[in-house]
Scaffold this motif. Sequence first.
Motif, PDB file in Angstrom:
ATOM      1  N   SER A 136       0.845  -1.208   0.000  1.00  0.00           N
ATOM      2  CA  SER A 136       0.000   0.000   0.000  1.00  0.00           C
ATOM      3  C   SER A 136       0.876   1.253   0.000  1.00  0.00           C
ATOM      4  CB  SER A 136      -0.950  -0.008   1.194  1.00  0.00           C
ATOM      5  OG  SER A 136      -0.216   0.122   2.386  1.00  0.00           O
ATOM      6  N   TRP A 137       2.035   1.209   0.713  1.00  0.00           N
ATOM      7  CA  TRP A 137       2.953   2.346   0.671  1.00  0.00           C
ATOM      8  C   TRP A 137       3.418   2.608  -0.759  1.00  0.00           C
ATOM      9  CZ3 TRP A 137       6.946   1.421   5.154  1.00  0.00           C
ATOM     10  CH2 TRP A 137       6.332   1.670   6.398  1.00  0.00           C
ATOM     11  N   HIS A 138       3.766   1.547  -1.473  1.00  0.00           N
ATOM     12  CA  HIS A 138       4.257   1.695  -2.842  1.00  0.00           C
ATOM     13  C   HIS A 138       3.172   2.276  -3.748  1.00  0.00           C
ATOM     14  CE1 HIS A 138       6.933   1.018  -6.163  1.00  0.00           C
ATOM     15  NE2 HIS A 138       6.023   0.268  -6.808  1.00  0.00           N
ATOM     16  N   GLU A 139       1.948   1.798  -3.583  1.00  0.00           N
ATOM     17  CA  GLU A 139       0.843   2.328  -4.397  1.00  0.00           C
ATOM     18  C   GLU A 139       0.594   3.790  -4.088  1.00  0.00           C
ATOM     19  OE1 GLU A 139      -2.376  -0.286  -3.545  1.00  0.00           O
ATOM     20  OE2 GLU A 139      -1.532  -1.931  -4.722  1.00  0.00           O
ATOM     21  N   ASP A 140       0.673   4.183  -2.819  1.00  0.00           N
ATOM     22  CA  ASP A 140       0.509   5.592  -2.448  1.00  0.00           C
ATOM     23  C   ASP A 140       1.605   6.456  -3.045  1.00  0.00           C
ATOM     24  OD1 ASP A 140      -1.739   5.111  -0.988  1.00  0.00           O
ATOM     25  OD2 ASP A 140      -0.732   5.088   0.970  1.00  0.00           O
ATOM     26  N   LEU A 145       3.387  10.441  -7.149  1.00  0.00           N
ATOM     27  CA  LEU A 145       4.193  10.832  -8.315  1.00  0.00           C
ATOM     28  C   LEU A 145       3.300  11.304  -9.449  1.00  0.00           C
ATOM     29  CD1 LEU A 145       6.985   8.088  -8.426  1.00  0.00           C
ATOM     30  CD2 LEU A 145       7.226  10.486  -7.809  1.00  0.00           C
ATOM     31  N   ARG A 146       2.158  10.643  -9.671  1.00  0.00           N
ATOM     32  CA  ARG A 146       1.241  11.068 -10.741  1.00  0.00           C
ATOM     33  C   ARG A 146       0.684  12.453 -10.451  1.00  0.00           C
ATOM     34  NH1 ARG A 146      -0.342   5.478 -10.805  1.00  0.00           N
ATOM     35  NH2 ARG A 146      -1.999   5.935  -9.312  1.00  0.00           N
ATOM     36  N   VAL A 147       0.353  12.715  -9.183  1.00  0.00           N
ATOM     37  CA  VAL A 147      -0.174  14.036  -8.815  1.00  0.00           C
ATOM     38  C   VAL A 147       0.903  15.092  -9.007  1.00  0.00           C
ATOM     39  CG1 VAL A 147      -0.977  15.414  -6.848  1.00  0.00           C
ATOM     40  CG2 VAL A 147      -1.923  13.154  -7.242  1.00  0.00           C
ATOM     41  N   MET A 148       2.158  14.768  -8.623  1.00  0.00           N
ATOM     42  CA  MET A 148       3.249  15.729  -8.790  1.00  0.00           C
ATOM     43  C   MET A 148       3.470  16.043 -10.260  1.00  0.00           C
ATOM     44  SD  MET A 148       5.904  14.333  -5.859  1.00  0.00           S
ATOM     45  CE  MET A 148       7.303  15.055  -6.610  1.00  0.00           C
ATOM     46  N   TYR A 154       6.952  21.714 -15.395  1.00  0.00           N
ATOM     47  CA  TYR A 154       7.675  20.931 -16.383  1.00  0.00           C
ATOM     48  C   TYR A 154       7.531  19.464 -16.022  1.00  0.00           C
ATOM     49  CZ  TYR A 154       9.736  25.492 -17.089  1.00  0.00           C
ATOM     50  OH  TYR A 154       9.914  26.808 -17.293  1.00  0.00           O
ATOM     51  N   PRO A 155       7.265  18.610 -16.979  1.00  0.00           N
ATOM     52  CA  PRO A 155       7.163  17.172 -16.678  1.00  0.00           C
ATOM     53  C   PRO A 155       8.510  16.646 -16.181  1.00  0.00           C
ATOM     54  CG  PRO A 155       6.254  17.672 -18.825  1.00  0.00           C
ATOM     55  CD  PRO A 155       6.888  18.915 -18.345  1.00  0.00           C
ATOM     56  N   ARG A 156       8.451  15.582 -15.405  1.00  0.00           N
ATOM     57  CA  ARG A 156       9.665  15.093 -14.756  1.00  0.00           C
ATOM     58  C   ARG A 156      10.702  14.562 -15.729  1.00  0.00           C
ATOM     59  NH1 ARG A 156       9.360  11.190 -10.087  1.00  0.00           N
ATOM     60  NH2 ARG A 156       8.835   9.852 -11.801  1.00  0.00           N
ATOM     61  N   GLY A 157      10.355  13.981 -16.810  1.00  0.00           N
ATOM     62  CA  GLY A 157      11.303  13.352 -17.717  1.00  0.00           C
ATOM     63  C   GLY A 157      12.076  14.338 -18.563  1.00  0.00           C
TER      64      GLY A 157
END
Length: 190
Positions: A136-140, A145-148, A154-157
């Motif tokens: 559950s920690w990993h899913e959170d 990351l998606r919200v960020m 600027y996108p992260r990549g």
Amino acid sequence: MALQHRAYQPLFPTGNKYLQQKWDKASYDLHKQKVKSATPTISKTPPKSYGHLAVKLKKLKLEEERKMKIKRENNMLMEKISHIMRTTGGVDNKNSYDVKSLGKKKRQLELLRITNENQMILFRLSQCRPHYNVRSWHEDWLKTLRVMDSIARYPRGQEKPSKKSNDAATHSLVTNNSNNKPESAENESS
């Protein structure tokens, strides 16, 4: 010689020069004899020496005792060396003394009790299941990351644009936002 008294000149006036010369000669001879037999007022002889200061019996006694002690130790060493030469020459360095402690048993019991308690605690910790779910920690974290990514400028990549293009983009965004505000206000009112 009989006329010598005529050549004699006494110091003080006198009635008979012959007699005066005889008396002066007698007193002069007496003076010479006294000078010869005179003893000095300051003693030039060496001071009296005392036997106990010259011999120093205490020092001699101490020296003799020291020599006797050295002689006794040398004899002991000679006996030990002769014993070693007669026998195998092994060194007797065994110590048959057993070390005894008054609190040894109590310390051992205390150490045994602590060891048992530690083993019980380790057993309970190994049997315990974790309360936290790592999945559950990993899913959170993935959700975060998606919200960020969605709220980032600027996108992260991708890399950030250069400063000049950054200033131009900021300026264009400010002007667009200022233009959009009145329209949005009009849309809201209608």
